[in-house]
Design a protein around this motif. Sequence first.
Motif, PDB file in Angstrom:
ATOM      1  N   ILE A  33       0.856  -1.200   0.000  1.00 53.45           N
ATOM      2  CA  ILE A  33       0.000   0.000   0.000  1.00 53.45           C
ATOM      3  C   ILE A  33       0.882   1.236   0.000  1.00 53.45           C
ATOM      4  CG2 ILE A  33      -1.520   1.423   1.475  1.00 53.45           C
ATOM      5  CD1 ILE A  33      -3.232  -0.661   0.557  1.00 53.45           C
ATOM      6  N   ALA A  34       0.601   2.181  -0.909  1.00 52.22           N
ATOM      7  CA  ALA A  34       1.264   3.488  -0.855  1.00 52.22           C
ATOM      8  C   ALA A  34       0.205   4.486  -0.411  1.00 52.22           C
ATOM      9  CB  ALA A  34       1.812   3.851  -2.230  1.00 52.22           C
ATOM     10  N   GLY A  35       0.335   4.991   0.807  1.00 54.60           N
ATOM     11  CA  GLY A  35      -0.643   5.952   1.339  1.00 54.60           C
ATOM     12  C   GLY A  35      -0.376   7.347   0.790  1.00 54.60           C
ATOM     13  N   GLN A  36      -1.299   8.285   1.080  1.00 47.81           N
ATOM     14  CA  GLN A  36      -1.132   9.653   0.586  1.00 47.81           C
ATOM     15  C   GLN A  36      -1.293  10.639   1.739  1.00 47.81           C
ATOM     16  OE1 GLN A  36      -3.866  10.280  -2.693  1.00 47.81           O
ATOM     17  NE2 GLN A  36      -3.072   8.543  -3.873  1.00 47.81           N
ATOM     18  N   PRO A 305     -11.712  -8.991   9.846  1.00 50.66           N
ATOM     19  CA  PRO A 305     -10.387  -9.225   9.234  1.00 50.66           C
ATOM     20  C   PRO A 305      -9.274  -8.515   9.991  1.00 50.66           C
ATOM     21  CG  PRO A 305     -11.935  -8.218   7.662  1.00 50.66           C
ATOM     22  CD  PRO A 305     -12.565  -8.144   9.018  1.00 50.66           C
ATOM     23  N   ASP A 306      -8.041  -8.933   9.763  1.00 52.15           N
ATOM     24  CA  ASP A 306      -6.879  -8.206  10.280  1.00 52.15           C
ATOM     25  C   ASP A 306      -7.026  -6.753   9.855  1.00 52.15           C
ATOM     26  OD1 ASP A 306      -5.738 -10.453  11.188  1.00 52.15           O
ATOM     27  OD2 ASP A 306      -4.048 -10.483   9.772  1.00 52.15           O
ATOM     28  N   PHE A 307      -6.495  -5.854  10.677  1.00 44.42           N
ATOM     29  CA  PHE A 307      -6.636  -4.423  10.401  1.00 44.42           C
ATOM     30  C   PHE A 307      -6.216  -4.042   8.970  1.00 44.42           C
ATOM     31  CE2 PHE A 307      -4.808  -0.101  10.487  1.00 44.42           C
ATOM     32  CZ  PHE A 307      -6.005   0.570  10.655  1.00 44.42           C
ATOM     33  N   GLN A 308      -5.101  -4.626   8.508  1.00 44.40           N
ATOM     34  CA  GLN A 308      -4.574  -4.268   7.169  1.00 44.40           C
ATOM     35  C   GLN A 308      -5.549  -4.650   6.044  1.00 44.40           C
ATOM     36  OE1 GLN A 308      -1.212  -6.696   5.951  1.00 44.40           O
ATOM     37  NE2 GLN A 308      -1.623  -8.078   7.649  1.00 44.40           N
ATOM     38  N   TYR A 309      -6.491  -5.586   6.325  1.00 47.10           N
ATOM     39  CA  TYR A 309      -7.477  -5.958   5.303  1.00 47.10           C
ATOM     40  C   TYR A 309      -8.831  -5.286   5.544  1.00 47.10           C
ATOM     41  CZ  TYR A 309      -3.906  -9.541   4.954  1.00 47.10           C
ATOM     42  OH  TYR A 309      -2.703 -10.184   4.869  1.00 47.10           O
ATOM     43  N   CYS A 310      -8.934  -4.490   6.645  1.00 55.85           N
ATOM     44  CA  CYS A 310     -10.161  -3.721   6.918  1.00 55.85           C
ATOM     45  C   CYS A 310     -10.149  -2.451   6.083  1.00 55.85           C
ATOM     46  CB  CYS A 310     -10.234  -3.321   8.393  1.00 55.85           C
ATOM     47  SG  CYS A 310     -10.746  -4.631   9.488  1.00 55.85           S
ATOM     48  N   THR A 311      -9.027  -1.722   6.153  1.00 64.96           N
ATOM     49  CA  THR A 311      -8.930  -0.482   5.374  1.00 64.96           C
ATOM     50  C   THR A 311      -8.719  -0.856   3.902  1.00 64.96           C
ATOM     51  OG1 THR A 311      -6.603  -0.491   5.954  1.00 64.96           O
ATOM     52  CG2 THR A 311      -8.006   0.963   7.229  1.00 64.96           C
ATOM     53  N   ASP A 312      -8.790   0.127   3.027  1.00 61.38           N
ATOM     54  CA  ASP A 312      -8.677  -0.167   1.593  1.00 61.38           C
ATOM     55  C   ASP A 312      -7.348  -0.860   1.294  1.00 61.38           C
ATOM     56  OD1 ASP A 312     -11.110   0.883   1.190  1.00 61.38           O
ATOM     57  OD2 ASP A 312     -10.422   2.788   0.347  1.00 61.38           O
ATOM     58  N   ASN A 313      -7.420  -1.926   0.541  1.00 62.98           N
ATOM     59  CA  ASN A 313      -6.219  -2.717   0.234  1.00 62.98           C
ATOM     60  C   ASN A 313      -6.440  -3.480  -1.065  1.00 62.98           C
ATOM     61  OD1 ASN A 313      -6.952  -5.788   0.915  1.00 62.98           O
ATOM     62  ND2 ASN A 313      -8.061  -4.462   2.321  1.00 62.98           N
ATOM     63  N   ALA A 314      -5.333  -3.906  -1.671  1.00 63.02           N
ATOM     64  CA  ALA A 314      -5.449  -4.611  -2.950  1.00 63.02           C
ATOM     65  C   ALA A 314      -5.615  -6.120  -2.761  1.00 63.02           C
ATOM     66  CB  ALA A 314      -4.220  -4.325  -3.814  1.00 63.02           C
ATOM     67  N   ALA A 315      -5.309  -6.617  -1.541  1.00 61.24           N
ATOM     68  CA  ALA A 315      -5.447  -8.061  -1.303  1.00 61.24           C
ATOM     69  C   ALA A 315      -6.894  -8.485  -1.513  1.00 61.24           C
ATOM     70  CB  ALA A 315      -4.997  -8.386   0.121  1.00 61.24           C
TER      71      ALA A 315
END
Length: 343
Positions: A33-36, A305-315
């Motif tokens: 993930i590349a955040g902004q 889901p794990d936090f990293q899959y709760c927020t927007d993600n490509a997985a």
Amino acid sequence: MNSENTIILGIESSCDDTGAAIMKNGKLLANVIAGQQVHSRYGGVVPELASRAHQRNIVPTVAIALEEAEVKAEDICAVAYTYGPGLMGSLLVGASFAKALAMSLNIPSIAVDHMRGHILSHFIHHEESLKTANSPRFPFLALTVSGGHTELVIVHDHVNMEVIGKTIDDAVGEAFDKTAKMIGLTYPGGPMIDRLSRKGKAIFEFNKPKVKGLDMSFSGLKTSILYFLRDRKAENPKFIEDNINDICASVQTCITEILMQKLKKAIKVHRPMDIALAGGVAANSQIRRAFQSLAENEGLGCYIPDFQYCTDNAAMIAMVGHFDFLNGVRSSLDLTPRSNLAL
Ligand code: KG4
Ligand code: ZN
């Protein structure tokens, strides 16, 4: 293309995060993930700045995902990308890149509904999680809560999903972010409200919306908070400063209660096997706790889901791509993104 393995590249660019993920035979190998940061000074996502950042980030993000997964571009079987809903400029960057890459590799592209991605995030498993992995049983009830969406969905299988309730105005994440702005917190304010709430007590009451059925509303709450703050500040100009933790705890409790009320009703009507929470707001500690105890009381399995899959993600986009690819779904290169796509 590697014919023995199903390798999917997932691309997500619907809002302000550029994501690329690699999934091999349904197992996640890389999720980048590349955040902004550029938006924080404006108090919200600025669409034009988001598109420009996606444009800068997309090539390196995909390159890093391939490198981390130790996968060669020629081994990818399909490119799955978010085609809506989201910001049009941002979606166009991801979609155009995905289609061009698929065309150059002579493999199919698969257009993915972002909201379906959030729901199928419950099926993401990586190497370490595979041994203990389990997923919700169909039909399950999904509550998807993010900065742009608030939906109750009955999930019949990986493909068939039915929205049974949704917000008629603001999304839950917006309610958090707009409240945060009113009390002087920076964007995105949701995580900060969560943190400050832990030190406060829910001593203030706000009017709860009266919306029939399973639909929800959060704009009235925002107005109620606005008037509450105006009146209290007239009595004490330092009211926010003096009470910030209690204000956060009260707002968070009110939002949690609204969500749980509707969820309870949906469980009663639709009798799901399990319940599942997804979307960026699923990171909220009080909502998670309330969700877990509701599941316990109702005798249902609870999935977050794990936090990293709760927020927007490509997985999650690669996960949808995996199921769709196996089901023979192939998207036309003529397809263009849709900003207001609905499940
Ligand atoms: O799913 P997401 O990453 O992006 C969208 O698709 O909108 O969700 C972002 C939203 C923001 O509104 C943010 O304030 C909210 O999720 N959020 C939280 C928390 N973490 C993120 N809201 C409340 N509590 C949190 N801990
Ligand atoms: Zn999202």
